[in-house]
Design a protein around this motif. Structure first.
Motif, PDB file in Angstrom:
ATOM      1  N   ASP A 147       2.084  -7.318   0.579  1.00  0.00           N
ATOM      2  CA  ASP A 147       2.940  -7.463   1.747  1.00  0.00           C
ATOM      3  C   ASP A 147       4.068  -6.449   1.748  1.00  0.00           C
ATOM      4  O   ASP A 147       4.461  -5.946   2.807  1.00  0.00           O
ATOM      5  CB  ASP A 147       3.522  -8.882   1.810  1.00  0.00           C
ATOM      6  N   MET A 148       4.584  -6.129   0.580  1.00  0.00           N
ATOM      7  CA  MET A 148       5.660  -5.153   0.469  1.00  0.00           C
ATOM      8  C   MET A 148       5.116  -3.730   0.455  1.00  0.00           C
ATOM      9  O   MET A 148       5.903  -2.785   0.496  1.00  0.00           O
ATOM     10  CB  MET A 148       6.470  -5.402  -0.808  1.00  0.00           C
ATOM     11  N   GLN A 149       3.800  -3.560   0.428  1.00  0.00           N
ATOM     12  CA  GLN A 149       3.131  -2.260   0.375  1.00  0.00           C
ATOM     13  C   GLN A 149       3.685  -1.408  -0.769  1.00  0.00           C
ATOM     14  O   GLN A 149       4.125  -0.287  -0.584  1.00  0.00           O
ATOM     15  CB  GLN A 149       3.261  -1.531   1.711  1.00  0.00           C
ATOM     16  N   MET A 150       3.583  -1.990  -1.964  1.00  0.00           N
ATOM     17  CA  MET A 150       4.095  -1.294  -3.152  1.00  0.00           C
ATOM     18  C   MET A 150       3.169  -0.149  -3.520  1.00  0.00           C
ATOM     19  O   MET A 150       1.960  -0.350  -3.678  1.00  0.00           O
ATOM     20  CB  MET A 150       4.212  -2.257  -4.338  1.00  0.00           C
ATOM     21  N   ASN A 151       3.729   1.059  -3.651  1.00  0.00           N
ATOM     22  CA  ASN A 151       3.016   2.261  -4.063  1.00  0.00           C
ATOM     23  C   ASN A 151       1.768   2.482  -3.194  1.00  0.00           C
ATOM     24  O   ASN A 151       0.651   2.454  -3.685  1.00  0.00           O
ATOM     25  CB  ASN A 151       2.652   2.148  -5.540  1.00  0.00           C
ATOM     26  N   PRO A 152       1.947   2.742  -1.947  1.00  0.00           N
ATOM     27  CA  PRO A 152       0.808   2.806  -1.022  1.00  0.00           C
ATOM     28  C   PRO A 152      -0.037   4.075  -1.139  1.00  0.00           C
ATOM     29  O   PRO A 152      -1.142   4.124  -0.612  1.00  0.00           O
ATOM     30  CB  PRO A 152       1.475   2.751   0.347  1.00  0.00           C
ATOM     31  N   ILE A 153       0.432   5.117  -1.837  1.00  0.00           N
ATOM     32  CA  ILE A 153      -0.311   6.365  -1.901  1.00  0.00           C
ATOM     33  C   ILE A 153      -1.404   6.306  -2.968  1.00  0.00           C
ATOM     34  O   ILE A 153      -2.568   6.555  -2.687  1.00  0.00           O
ATOM     35  CB  ILE A 153       0.634   7.558  -2.209  1.00  0.00           C
ATOM     36  N   GLU A 154      -1.030   6.008  -4.199  1.00  0.00           N
ATOM     37  CA  GLU A 154      -2.000   6.016  -5.290  1.00  0.00           C
ATOM     38  C   GLU A 154      -2.042   4.697  -6.056  1.00  0.00           C
ATOM     39  O   GLU A 154      -2.860   4.543  -6.941  1.00  0.00           O
ATOM     40  CB  GLU A 154      -1.654   7.130  -6.294  1.00  0.00           C
ATOM     41  N   ASN A 158       0.172 -18.349 -14.923  1.00  0.00           N
ATOM     42  CA  ASN A 158      -0.803 -19.123 -14.144  1.00  0.00           C
ATOM     43  C   ASN A 158      -1.522 -18.226 -13.144  1.00  0.00           C
ATOM     44  O   ASN A 158      -0.952 -17.259 -12.630  1.00  0.00           O
ATOM     45  CB  ASN A 158      -0.122 -20.260 -13.387  1.00  0.00           C
ATOM     46  N   GLU A 159      -2.780 -18.583 -12.854  1.00  0.00           N
ATOM     47  CA  GLU A 159      -3.562 -17.804 -11.889  1.00  0.00           C
ATOM     48  C   GLU A 159      -2.936 -17.863 -10.500  1.00  0.00           C
ATOM     49  O   GLU A 159      -2.931 -16.869  -9.774  1.00  0.00           O
ATOM     50  CB  GLU A 159      -5.010 -18.302 -11.859  1.00  0.00           C
ATOM     51  N   GLU A 160      -2.417 -19.030 -10.117  1.00  0.00           N
ATOM     52  CA  GLU A 160      -1.777 -19.162  -8.793  1.00  0.00           C
ATOM     53  C   GLU A 160      -0.604 -18.196  -8.665  1.00  0.00           C
ATOM     54  O   GLU A 160      -0.427 -17.561  -7.631  1.00  0.00           O
ATOM     55  CB  GLU A 160      -1.289 -20.592  -8.586  1.00  0.00           C
ATOM     56  N   TRP A 161       0.194 -18.127  -9.702  1.00  0.00           N
ATOM     57  CA  TRP A 161       1.356 -17.240  -9.676  1.00  0.00           C
ATOM     58  C   TRP A 161       0.910 -15.785  -9.558  1.00  0.00           C
ATOM     59  O   TRP A 161       1.499 -15.012  -8.796  1.00  0.00           O
ATOM     60  CB  TRP A 161       2.197 -17.444 -10.921  1.00  0.00           C
ATOM     61  N   LYS A 162      -0.129 -15.400 -10.290  1.00  0.00           N
ATOM     62  CA  LYS A 162      -0.618 -14.023 -10.229  1.00  0.00           C
ATOM     63  C   LYS A 162      -1.133 -13.688  -8.832  1.00  0.00           C
ATOM     64  O   LYS A 162      -0.903 -12.581  -8.332  1.00  0.00           O
ATOM     65  CB  LYS A 162      -1.732 -13.809 -11.270  1.00  0.00           C
ATOM     66  N   GLU A 163      -1.833 -14.641  -8.209  1.00  0.00           N
ATOM     67  CA  GLU A 163      -2.325 -14.411  -6.841  1.00  0.00           C
ATOM     68  C   GLU A 163      -1.160 -14.251  -5.867  1.00  0.00           C
ATOM     69  O   GLU A 163      -1.168 -13.362  -5.002  1.00  0.00           O
ATOM     70  CB  GLU A 163      -3.227 -15.566  -6.407  1.00  0.00           C
ATOM     71  N   LYS A 164      -0.160 -15.100  -5.976  1.00  0.00           N
ATOM     72  CA  LYS A 164       1.020 -15.005  -5.097  1.00  0.00           C
ATOM     73  C   LYS A 164       1.759 -13.690  -5.320  1.00  0.00           C
ATOM     74  O   LYS A 164       2.237 -13.064  -4.367  1.00  0.00           O
ATOM     75  CB  LYS A 164       1.965 -16.177  -5.356  1.00  0.00           C
ATOM     76  N   GLN A 165       1.841 -13.262  -6.575  1.00  0.00           N
ATOM     77  CA  GLN A 165       2.521 -12.010  -6.883  1.00  0.00           C
ATOM     78  C   GLN A 165       1.757 -10.825  -6.285  1.00  0.00           C
ATOM     79  O   GLN A 165       2.353  -9.910  -5.713  1.00  0.00           O
ATOM     80  CB  GLN A 165       2.656 -11.862  -8.401  1.00  0.00           C
ATOM     81  N   LYS A 183      -0.251 -10.932  -3.690  1.00  0.00           N
ATOM     82  CA  LYS A 183      -0.075 -11.013  -2.229  1.00  0.00           C
ATOM     83  C   LYS A 183       1.279 -10.444  -1.824  1.00  0.00           C
ATOM     84  O   LYS A 183       1.385  -9.699  -0.837  1.00  0.00           O
ATOM     85  CB  LYS A 183      -0.216 -12.488  -1.803  1.00  0.00           C
ATOM     86  N   ARG A 184       2.329 -10.770  -2.586  1.00  0.00           N
ATOM     87  CA  ARG A 184       3.670 -10.264  -2.261  1.00  0.00           C
ATOM     88  C   ARG A 184       3.727  -8.746  -2.408  1.00  0.00           C
ATOM     89  O   ARG A 184       4.331  -8.048  -1.590  1.00  0.00           O
ATOM     90  CB  ARG A 184       4.694 -10.918  -3.179  1.00  0.00           C
ATOM     91  N   MET A 185       3.074  -8.203  -3.445  1.00  0.00           N
ATOM     92  CA  MET A 185       3.060  -6.758  -3.639  1.00  0.00           C
ATOM     93  C   MET A 185       2.329  -6.064  -2.488  1.00  0.00           C
ATOM     94  O   MET A 185       2.738  -4.987  -2.041  1.00  0.00           O
ATOM     95  CB  MET A 185       2.394  -6.415  -4.987  1.00  0.00           C
TER      96      MET A 185
END
Length: 181
Positions: free
Chosen positions: A159-166, A146-153, A155-157
């Motif tokens: 918020d967690m600052q996943m892979n902030p360099i590249e 679902n699009e809602e789930w993808k948006e929430k995912q 946003k969570r990524m």
């Protein structure tokens, strides 16, 4: 026998099928009647059979085996000078020897329509099977699509600052709270 030997002998599937058909093995004519025990008369296979083929346009025997009186007279006239023959007589002599001309054999037919029709029927039937399986056999899509789930995912990524360099978080401007341009 190897395929090369078969090819050299001129044996093909079509000739084999004609042979079986002539012997009565592939037709209902060769079957005995249940009560009368009647057998259909088969062809004499000790003599060659007439067949129009593109790969061998000159058959072993003429097309017309039993000549009528007009044809016999024309065959006698053929033994003389061909200058005395009219064009119609020459064509009649040709039709005694051959059923079709090479141009007639090579003339296009509408077989492609049958092939295309069969192909479209096959594709349509396959499409119906796929539609039926999608509707009744396969489970529903997971909620993670679902699009809602993808948006929430996403946003969570962020918020967690996943892979902030590249990676993913490097394309997000945290001060302006929008994607970098």
């Amino acid at each position: 026998k190897t395929p090369r030997v078969r090819k050299m002998l001129g044996f093909s599937v079509f000739r084999g099928t004609n042979l079986l058909r002539a012997r009565g093995l592939l037709s209902a004519v060769g079957v005995r009647a249940i009560h009368g025990h009647e057998v259909a008369k088969g062809e004499d296979l000790s003599v060659p059979m007439y067949c129009d083929r593109k790969d061998s346009p000159l058959p072993d025997i003429p097309y017309v085996q039993k000549l009528n009186t007009e044809q016999e007279a024309l065959k006698e006239k053929e033994k003389g000078s061909w200058k005395n023959l009219t064009n119609e007589e020459k064509i009649a002599l040709y039709r005694i020897a051959f059923h079709q001309s090479y141009a007639d054999m090579c003339k296009s037919n509408s077989e492609w329509k049958t092939v295309m029709g069969g192909t479209f029927i096959f594709i349509g039937f396959t499409g119906l099977i796929v539609w039926w399986q999608t509707a009744h056999v396969y489970p529903p899509k997971p909620h993670t699509f679902n699009e809602e789930w993808k948006e929430k995912q996403a946003k969570r990524m962020l918020d967690m600052q996943m892979n902030p360099i590249e990676g993913f978080a490097s394309k997000w401007d945290y001060e302006k709270n929008e994607w970098k341009k």
